[in-house]
Design a protein around this motif. Structure first.
Motif, PDB file in Angstrom:
ATOM      1  N   GLN A  36     -11.426  -0.222  -0.109  1.00  0.00           N
ATOM      2  CA  GLN A  36     -10.309   0.205   0.740  1.00  0.00           C
ATOM      3  C   GLN A  36     -10.722   1.390   1.601  1.00  0.00           C
TER       4      GLN A  36
ATOM      5  N   ALA B 125       3.045  -1.285   1.163  1.00  0.00           N
ATOM      6  CA  ALA B 125       2.225  -2.496   1.259  1.00  0.00           C
ATOM      7  C   ALA B 125       3.057  -3.752   1.438  1.00  0.00           C
TER       8      ALA B 125
ATOM      9  N   LEU C 207      -0.505  -3.198  10.010  1.00  0.00           N
ATOM     10  CA  LEU C 207      -1.654  -2.839   9.180  1.00  0.00           C
ATOM     11  C   LEU C 207      -2.465  -1.824   9.970  1.00  0.00           C
TER      12      LEU C 207
ATOM     13  N   LEU D 256      -8.299   0.517   5.092  1.00  0.00           N
ATOM     14  CA  LEU D 256      -7.043  -0.248   5.076  1.00  0.00           C
ATOM     15  C   LEU D 256      -5.854   0.616   4.675  1.00  0.00           C
TER      16      LEU D 256
ATOM     17  N   TRP E 238      -3.891  -3.207  -2.544  1.00  0.00           N
ATOM     18  CA  TRP E 238      -4.087  -3.969  -1.299  1.00  0.00           C
ATOM     19  C   TRP E 238      -4.595  -5.371  -1.584  1.00  0.00           C
ATOM     20  N   ARG E 239      -5.211  -5.566  -2.734  1.00  0.00           N
ATOM     21  CA  ARG E 239      -5.671  -6.917  -3.074  1.00  0.00           C
ATOM     22  C   ARG E 239      -4.620  -7.692  -3.845  1.00  0.00           C
TER      23      ARG E 239
ATOM     24  N   LEU F  32      -5.001 -11.112   3.292  1.00  0.00           N
ATOM     25  CA  LEU F  32      -4.519  -9.759   3.013  1.00  0.00           C
ATOM     26  C   LEU F  32      -3.013  -9.721   3.293  1.00  0.00           C
TER      27      LEU F  32
ATOM     28  N   VAL G 267       0.460  -8.166   4.011  1.00  0.00           N
ATOM     29  CA  VAL G 267       1.157  -6.982   4.527  1.00  0.00           C
ATOM     30  C   VAL G 267       2.613  -7.409   4.707  1.00  0.00           C
TER      31      VAL G 267
ATOM     32  N   PRO H  87      -1.916  -0.254   4.750  1.00  0.00           N
ATOM     33  CA  PRO H  87      -0.777  -1.084   5.131  1.00  0.00           C
ATOM     34  C   PRO H  87       0.476  -0.248   5.375  1.00  0.00           C
TER      35      PRO H  87
END
Lengths: 732, 124
Positions: A659, A390, A673, A664, A318-319, A692, A694, A666
């Protein structure tokens, strides 16, 4: 990650590296220098200190002496990762002419920078006395060109290549070693100014040299000595040596971090922990600039490991989706093609480890590359599915579609050895790994009575990965309009889920067994492994809470994290590599499992324990693992003597914890999200997430804890995406 | 410093703190630049002319001539006025900016920021 090797190798092993807890590290790409705090690699050290390139130690000694004595350390810093600074001073000295120099009246500033395949060093000597001082400065050097497996104490090497005597001419010292793998490895040191003299020894097993200077420091005066160490490895078959390539610039060093989501909190200490973990992931980048990968850990695992880089990329997805993308591509390129028992290779299998040193090139160890991992193929499928969720990057799914097909085919052909629906392993390589899950030390999987489990072994977490991989693959096949096959995989996953619970559940213990052994008997030890099953969704709803609470009971949870093995087990050892220690990445996966189970209070306790533990480690950097002693015993986490630091999945573990807390999820193909039950831990009042990604959209979020409740606001949205608050944590 | 290689860019580092000057000279030298270090602001213009400098790293709090005075010196000289300057100081609020100043770095600085700033100044 493997600490110990199967008994065959162990019986003849040389003394192992003993302690690297206070090591100093600088690294860039494939070169790293590991020293003590003073910046020295003492001659004959057994810590593994030295200068490394591609699994070979190019300098095993690198030691500074003033008037025959080691200086005293005042400061040691490696904040910029590719550069170190040490400030040293003198002990009390009596010089050969009888002159006495009081301690701490001379200063030495030692700077080093690693760039390309070079290390540059600057040594400045400054005299704070009111009288002139003449000093003898010595740089003691040694080059054993040892393979990392020999340094680590895993393999004894009886027959070596040709060690050339060191050559010194015109201020240039050269060590050379012609390996049995037809590679010439050399370490060239260029001194400036030219040393007063340079003595060499050899040919010996470990050639040494001493460059000596006689310097005069006027009152208040200073003098600088510098050197450049260049490493080279060329084929002896080549007609001409490889022309030196220009070293890549260090400008843009942080560029790989530029496209990741930023996280800031109100807690400065936690911010510093996060910042260190991001820099560690940057430091761990290896390979070429065009095709980078995250090395598993320094110093022992400074290479590509399938499981490690997949779990790192999964936790960090996610990062940093780009890290996952490059990981998937690289591992796809190296996907197994042949059936090769020597390497435990099978068609479609994702690799375990890629070594590039002499022993691997000779085939003395089967790791160049080695495929003895039961979970990497499943994790690769999982990551491909998670990356699609994601990013909605269907082009990548199409590009890697053939690899996905081969991975799915591997599950049936070689993963499930006996056709019982579970995936199990047995080692076919004579020098391979007996255990092939993440607890891959030779004694990593044990029965309650202490006996080693006998293969084929079906691990609990591997069946969970299989379940999630089947469901992930089904989603990908839907995206590719292969609906019938997708339906088949989903049906298969449902059958697996039912069979899993029957086969692994231990009613008396109300927990899952760690594995099934050769006789399909449960290996009834209580371990952290079932926590992974919570995350993957294979645990029936009615058991989730029971499993989650069991993980956090005192025999498993030390207060600083969940142990690999319950302290009530016979095989428990708080300093046993996989038998009672605590692994940050394991705990991050458990944290996500607790989230999926809806156990936020337990998640807070786990997160807080790891946060508290991190504060006790140098540089706020979580190591590969630490000992499993109870927090109530000593109040601090006890360091494991030879843990890798940094370690990629330990650095990425914070992304997993965050997370889970931020909730989170996605769902980029739906341009959405999802945020599931956001709940900040007690040590964070607010968290801001910026950029972020998505799909092709970006979102900024601000979380704020108000009493027991966590509110989340969307601060900014760029692109076509919506945010939905959901109650369940289910990526499907 | 080693001999100048073709295409090598020259940087004049003006910094009175010996540890910081040493670090800047060493780091930039290791990165492949030719570097000339000066401990005060007295002969900066001369050093820029003599070494055909491509860039100046300038502290503000300097003995003999302050960084702001050095900036005036540079802007008055026909050769030196076109050489870009990166100011590296703990007192950047006291900077009297001139057109030569391309970037301002606060002390303590991150060495990666310094390398990026130098790279950018020399490529634009």
């Amino acid at each position: 990650m493997r600490e110990s090797e199967p008994p065959l190798l162990q019986l003849d092993a040389p003394p192992s590296a003993r302690d690297i807890r206070d090591a100093t590290l600088i690294k860039e790409r494939d070169v790293f220098l590991l020293t003590d705090l003073e910046g020295n690699a003492p001659l004959g050290n057994t810590n593994g200190f030295g200068l490394y390139l591609r699994d070979t130690r190019f300098l095993s000694g690198y030691e500074l002496a003033i008037a025959g004595l080691r200086p005293t350390i005042l400061l040691s810093s490696t904040r910029s990762q590719f550069m170190s600074a040490q400030v040293l001073t003198n002990p009390n000295l009596v010089l050969p002419d009888g002159q006495r120099v009081a301690e701490q009246t001379l200063q030495v500033r030692r700077y080093r920078v690693v760039r390309g395949q070079e290390i540059a060093e600057s040594l400045t000597f400054q005299n704070f006395n009111s009288f002139a001082v003449e000093l003898e400065i010595a740089l003691h050097l040694a080059a054993d060109f040892a393979d990392i497996f020999e340094v680590r104490g895993i393999v004894r090497v009886d027959e070596r290549g040709v060690m050339h005597p060191p050559r010194y001419e015109g201020a240039v010292l050269e060590f050379r070693y012609a390996g049995r793998d037809q590679r010439m490895r050399s370490t060239t040191i260029r001194f400036e100014p030219e040393p007063t003299r340079c003595t060499t020894s050899g040919p010996t097993a470990v050639p040494t040299a001493t460059a000596s200077y006689r310097i005069r420091l006027e009152p208040g005066g200073s003098q600088r000595l510098s050197s450049t160490v260049r490493l080279a490895e060329i084929s002896v078959d080549a007609d001409a040596p490889e022309p030196p390539r220009p070293a890549p610039t260090l400008a843009g060093y942080k560029q790989p971090l530029a496209d990741e989501a930023a996280v800031v909190t109100d807690n400065e200490l936690f911010n510093a922990i996060l910042a260190q973990s991001r820099l560690d992931l940057r430091l761990l980048l290896g390979g070429s600039i065009e095709e980078p990968f995250v090395c598993a850990g320094i110093p022992w695992y400074a290479t590509l490991f399938g499981r490690d880089c997949l779990i790192t990329a999964l936790l960090d997805l996610w990062r940093s989706p780009s890290l996952a993308k490059s990981t998937l591509r690289l591992l796809a390129k190296l996907q197994g093609k042949a059936d090769d028992p020597e390497r435990d290779e099978e068609p479609g299998k994702i690799l375990h480890e890629m070594r590039r040193g002499e022993l691997a090139r000779l085939g003395a160890i089967p790791f160049g590359p080695y495929y003895g991992t039961i979970d990497a193929t499943l994790l690769w499928i999982l990551l491909l599915a998670a990356h699609y969720r994601a990013t909605a990057d269907l082009a990548l799914v199409r590009e890697l579609g053939p690899n996905l097909e081969r991975a799915l085919a591997w599950i049936d052909a070689a993963g499930d050895l006996d056709g019982d629906g579970f995936v199990e392993y047995r080692c076919r390589s004579p020098n391979g790994l007996v255990n092939q899950g993440w607890k891959d030390s030779w004694d990593g999987i044990v029965h309650a009575d202490g006996r080693l489990a006998e293969p084929p072994i079906a691990l609990v977490e591997v069946q969970a990965y299989l379940y999630a991989a089947l469901r992930g693959a089904a989603m990908l096949l839907d995206a590719l309009s292969q609906f019938d096959r997708a339906r088949t995989l989903r049906t298969r996953s449902q059958h697996l889920r039912a069979r899993f619970d029957t086969a692994f559940w231990m009613p008396d213990d109300e927990f899952y067994a760690v594995a099934l052994d050769r006789g399909k008997q449960q290996v009834r030890t209580v371990t952290s492994n079932p926590g992974h099953a919570l995350l993957m969704g294979i645990v029936p709803d009615e058991r989730r809470s029971t499993v989650a609470h069991r993980l956090m009971e005192e025999d498993l949870h030390s207060g600083f994290g969940v142990r690999t093995l319950s302290m009530r087990e016979r095989a428990y050892n708080p300093a046993g590599y996989h038998l009672g220690t605590i692994w940050p990445h394991d705990n991050a996966l458990l944290a996500l499992g607790l989230k999926r189970a809806g156990e936020e209070a337990l998640l807070h306790a786990l997160f807080a324990g790891q946060y508290d533990a991190a504060q006790h480690f140098p540089g706020l950097r979580l190591p590969e693992l630490y000992c499993g002693f109870a927090r109530t015993a000593f109040g601090v986490p006890v360091r494991y003597p030879v843990a890798c630091t940094p370690q990629a999945w330990a650095a990425a573990s914070w992304s997993g914890f965050l997370q889970a807390s931020l909730g989170l999820l996605p769902a980029a193909p739906m341009r959405e999200l999802r945020i599931a039950r956001p709940d900040l831990p007690p040590f964070l009042r607010w968290v801001e997430v910026k950029h972020l990604q998505v799909g092709d959209a970006q979102i900024d979020l601000r979380y704020q804890r108000v009493g027991d409740h966590t509110a989340v606001d969307v601060s900014a949205m760029r692109g076509d995406v919506r945010v939905a608050l959901v109650s369940g944590w289910d990526p499907d | 410093m080693s001999a100048v290689t073709p295409g090598q860019r020259t940087i004049v580092v003006v910094e009175d703190d010996p540890e910081i000057r040493e670090l800047e000279v060493f780091l930039l030298g290791a990165e492949g630049y030719r570097v000339v270090g000066l401990p005060d602001g007295e002969r900066v213009v001369e050093a820029v002319q003599k070494n055909a400098a491509d860039l100046v790293l300038l502290d503000l709090m300097l003995p003999k001539r302050s960084g702001n005075v050095v900036l005036q010196d540079l802007s008055r000289d026909e050769t030196a006025r076109n050489v870009p300057v990166i100011v590296v100081s703990a007192y950047t609020r006291q900077l009297s900016r001139t057109p030569q100043v391309q970037r301002v770095l606060n002390k303590p600085f991150d060495v990666t920021d310094l390398l990026d700033a130098v790279h950018e100044a020399l490529t634009h």
